[in-house]
Design an enzyme around this catalytic site. Structure first.
Site, mmCIF file in Angstrom:
data_model
loop_
_atom_site.group_PDB
_atom_site.id
_atom_site.type_symbol
_atom_site.label_atom_id
_atom_site.label_comp_id
_atom_site.label_asym_id
_atom_site.label_seq_id
_atom_site.Cartn_x
_atom_site.Cartn_y
_atom_site.Cartn_z
ATOM 1 N N LYS A 77 0.806 -1.221 0.000
ATOM 2 C CA LYS A 77 0.000 0.000 0.000
ATOM 3 C C LYS A 77 0.840 1.273 0.000
ATOM 4 O O LYS A 77 0.410 2.297 -0.523
ATOM 5 C CB LYS A 77 -0.962 -0.005 1.196
ATOM 6 C CG LYS A 77 -1.983 -1.141 1.130
ATOM 7 C CD LYS A 77 -2.868 -1.199 2.343
ATOM 8 C CE LYS A 77 -3.928 -0.138 2.313
ATOM 9 N NZ LYS A 77 -4.977 -0.348 3.333
ATOM 10 N N ASP A 114 -9.971 3.981 2.247
ATOM 11 C CA ASP A 114 -10.189 3.411 3.580
ATOM 12 C C ASP A 114 -10.953 4.378 4.481
ATOM 13 O O ASP A 114 -11.870 3.981 5.204
ATOM 14 C CB ASP A 114 -8.856 3.042 4.232
ATOM 15 C CG ASP A 114 -8.275 1.750 3.682
ATOM 16 O OD1 ASP A 114 -9.052 0.905 3.188
ATOM 17 O OD2 ASP A 114 -7.046 1.575 3.755
#
Length: 284
Positions: A77, A114
């Site tokens: 990520k 997120d």
């Protein structure tokens, strides 16, 4: 399409997927397969284990294979940010991306959904939640916590308290996100909960197979909303104890579902609905 159709006119089904290491545990393929079937979309979503040393080569190859985008999970990520051509402000602020879009012009667009998924889960599961009703308390200071911090501050939380076993990581978040962030020592985590209106476990503690989250909840107000990013088990011991103290609780599965929706829409052209059926399918 016939045998005589020119290859240039053949429409290929769009491909998307998720990369990480390991990846077999991911529930994303089941989620996206459900949405593809629900909306009768001719497309595929594929889980792909990728070693860190192969990441750059993989990202260059996927668009040529018909991929329109991918989700990204641990351990890639952060690394994908250095390989993307365009990085959204929120992905840059969080320091990680979980959604890549392979644009027609050949550029890789990196985003982080997120925080969006976290807030959308709270708003759907606890419609009465008001961000500025009181301080928020965050347990943990990793990548997931950074997304939560960014989304809560953006939503209007006036004071955000944070604690982490390694204090320097909390201090780093304060230095980047500003004076509304107040750092607590790990030993004082229980005190951090006093007066907090929103409490979040953003660590992996309490996950099945991990160590439990050992933080005293004596100071927790029964009026607080308590949520856990962990969703295996769905009701963690942390959530169970908070519920026993009268708190409204929100499990972490909804964040997983909601964070996936923006990517699905960009890749396949349909905004999916997160509902009870979606939860049930993913939990099966």
């Amino acid at each position: 399409m016939t045998e005589d159709t020119p290859i240039s006119e053949i429409r290929h089904a769009p491909l998307a997927g998720v990369i990480g290491l390991p990846i077999a545990h991911s529930r994303s393929p089941k989620l996206h397969a459900h949405w593809l079937k629900r909306y009768a979309i001719d497309g595929y979503y594929i889980p792909m284990p990728v070693m860190p040393e192969n990441l750059a080569e993989m990202l260059r190859a996927l668009p040529r294979l018909g991929f329109v985008g991918i989700n990204v999970t641990i351990p890639h990520k952060e690394a994908v940010l250095t390989l993307a051509d365009v990085v959204t402000d929120r992905a840059a602020l969080i320091g990680a991306a979980n959604t890549l879009i392979f644009r027609p012009d050949g550029k890789i667009h990196a985003d982080n959904t997120d925080g969006y998924g976290f807030i959308a889960n709270l708003r759907q599961s606890a419609p009465e939640w008001v961000p500025d009703r009181g301080p928020a308390a965050i347990i943990g200071a990793g990548g997931a916590a950074r997304a939560v911090v960014a989304s809560l501050l953006d939503s209007g939380v006036g004071e955000l308290r944070i604690t982490n076993r390694t204090r320097v990581r909390s201090e780093q978040i304060r230095s980047e996100f500003g004076a509304r962030v107040i750092v607590y020592d790990w030993a004082q985590a229980g005190n951090m909960l006093e007066g907090s209106a929103t409490v979040v476990n953003a660590t992996s503690l309490g996950m099945r197979g991990k160590q439990p989250l050992r933080i005293p909840l004596d100071a927790l107000s029964p009026d607080a909303l308590v949520t856990d990013l962990v969703y295996t088990p769905l009701i963690t011991p942390f959530l169970a104890e908070a519920q026993a103290r009268g708190c409204r609780i929100v499990d972490g599965l909804g964040m997983l579902l909601h964070q996936a929706a923006p990517g699905f829409e960009r890749w396949f052209g349909q905004r999916p609905t997160v509902d009870d059926e979606t939860r049930r399918i993913v939990l099966e």
